[in-house]
Design an enzyme around this catalytic site. Structure first.
Site, PDB file in Angstrom:
ATOM      1  N   ARG A  41       0.882  -1.384   0.006  1.00  0.00           N
ATOM      2  CA  ARG A  41      -0.099  -0.044  -0.134  1.00  0.00           C
ATOM      3  C   ARG A  41       0.713   1.346   0.092  1.00  0.00           C
ATOM      4  O   ARG A  41       1.571   1.485   0.902  1.00  0.00           O
ATOM      5  CB  ARG A  41      -0.994   0.029   1.174  1.00  0.00           C
ATOM      6  CG  ARG A  41      -1.929   1.044   1.454  1.00  0.00           C
ATOM      7  CD  ARG A  41      -2.832   0.947   2.494  1.00  0.00           C
ATOM      8  NE  ARG A  41      -3.892   1.852   2.772  1.00  0.00           N
ATOM      9  CZ  ARG A  41      -3.720   3.126   3.276  1.00  0.00           C
ATOM     10  NH1 ARG A  41      -2.479   3.461   3.969  1.00  0.00           N
ATOM     11  NH2 ARG A  41      -4.679   4.045   3.421  1.00  0.00           N
ATOM     12  N   SER A 110     -12.864  -3.007   0.879  1.00  0.00           N
ATOM     13  CA  SER A 110     -12.900  -2.124   2.371  1.00  0.00           C
ATOM     14  C   SER A 110     -14.576  -1.793   2.570  1.00  0.00           C
ATOM     15  O   SER A 110     -15.083  -1.328   1.686  1.00  0.00           O
ATOM     16  CB  SER A 110     -12.235  -0.803   2.205  1.00  0.00           C
ATOM     17  OG  SER A 110     -10.977  -1.086   2.005  1.00  0.00           O
ATOM     18  N   LYS A 139      -4.354   6.160   9.053  1.00  0.00           N
ATOM     19  CA  LYS A 139      -5.240   6.470   7.814  1.00  0.00           C
ATOM     20  C   LYS A 139      -6.091   7.735   8.281  1.00  0.00           C
ATOM     21  O   LYS A 139      -7.012   7.729   8.722  1.00  0.00           O
ATOM     22  CB  LYS A 139      -6.275   5.394   7.317  1.00  0.00           C
ATOM     23  CG  LYS A 139      -6.823   5.345   5.935  1.00  0.00           C
ATOM     24  CD  LYS A 139      -7.581   4.162   5.753  1.00  0.00           C
ATOM     25  CE  LYS A 139      -8.135   4.245   4.322  1.00  0.00           C
ATOM     26  NZ  LYS A 139      -9.387   5.115   4.101  1.00  0.00           N
TER      27      LYS A 139
END
Ligand code: TZP
Ligand code: MG
Length: 214
Positions: A41, A110, A139
């Site tokens: 990521r 997600s 995040k």
């Protein structure tokens, strides 16, 4: 041929939250500690840079027998021979990704609630990443914590694996598994630690123990 997919300890690479390590080195240390899944990521890296990392992590995970998932970028996942892609609510829909992916390719989505999870399963997702379960600083747009109870609700509503994410670590991973999670996805609890392999090993032990108690 059907594969048994194990999501017990799902580690997401993040160079900025590590102690100065590359994605590849993070992946290497995480699988050494027993991570079942590595997700590459990086929201800022070029396609070229991501593909180079992905090809290297593909080798690391293949040797370790771990799954390799690329976040966001279906093109990079396909080009690198990754096992799958992880998509957010605003990414290419799972059904569209499925249409251009090879058989057996894993698609994760997600979700933050039961409705999104049911839709993800309908769209052909292989697993959902449910969160953030707890507050997370990893995040910035993760949204408010949804708590542990939603794990049981989502688990009842879908038949695909539920991977809990967000603010999880050794202190609460067992609770998430007991609530019904099939796996635990983490950044800081493993990637942010000085000893990544050791942190992964301890967390994996907690997850496996909690599963045995279920
Ligand atoms: N998606 C939802 S929460 C999150 C992502 C990528 C961040 C998880 O990081 P941490 O450090 O394990 O809370
Ligand atoms: Mg995304």
């Amino acid at each position: 041929m059907s594969r048994t997919l194990r999501y017990d300890l799902y580690v997401i690479t993040d160079e900025a939250l590590s102690h100065g390590l590359s994605h590849v080195e993070i992946a290497r240390r995480a699988v050494e500690g027993g991570a079942d899944v590595i997700q590459l990521r990086d929201k800022g890296m070029s396609g070229k840079g991501l593909t180079k990392c992905a090809l290297e992590i593909r080798e690391v995970t293949r040797k370790a027998g771990a799954l390799f998932i690329v976040n966001d970028r279906l093109d990079v996942a396909l080009a690198s021979g990754a096992d799958g892609v992880h998509l957010g609510q605003d990414d290419i829909p799972a059904s569209s990704a499925r249409a251009i992916s090879p058989p057996g390719f894993i698609i994760g989505v997600s979700v933050g609630n039961v409705e999104e999870a049911v839709q993800a399963e309908r769209d052909g997702a292989d697993y959902v990443g449910l969160g953030p379960i707890c507050h997370t600083a990893s995040k910035s747009d993760a949204g408010p914590a949804c708590g542990f109870d939603v794990i049981a609700s989502v688990k009842k509503a879908v038949s695909i694996p539920v991977v809990a994410i967000g603010g999880l670590g050794p202190q609460n991973a067992g609770k998430a598994i007991e609530a019904g999670a099939d796996g635990i996805a983490v950044i800081s609890a493993v990637v942010g630690q000085a000893d990544i392999a050791g942190a992964a090993r301890r967390l994996k032990y907690i997850i496996v123990e909690a599963k045995h108690r279920k």
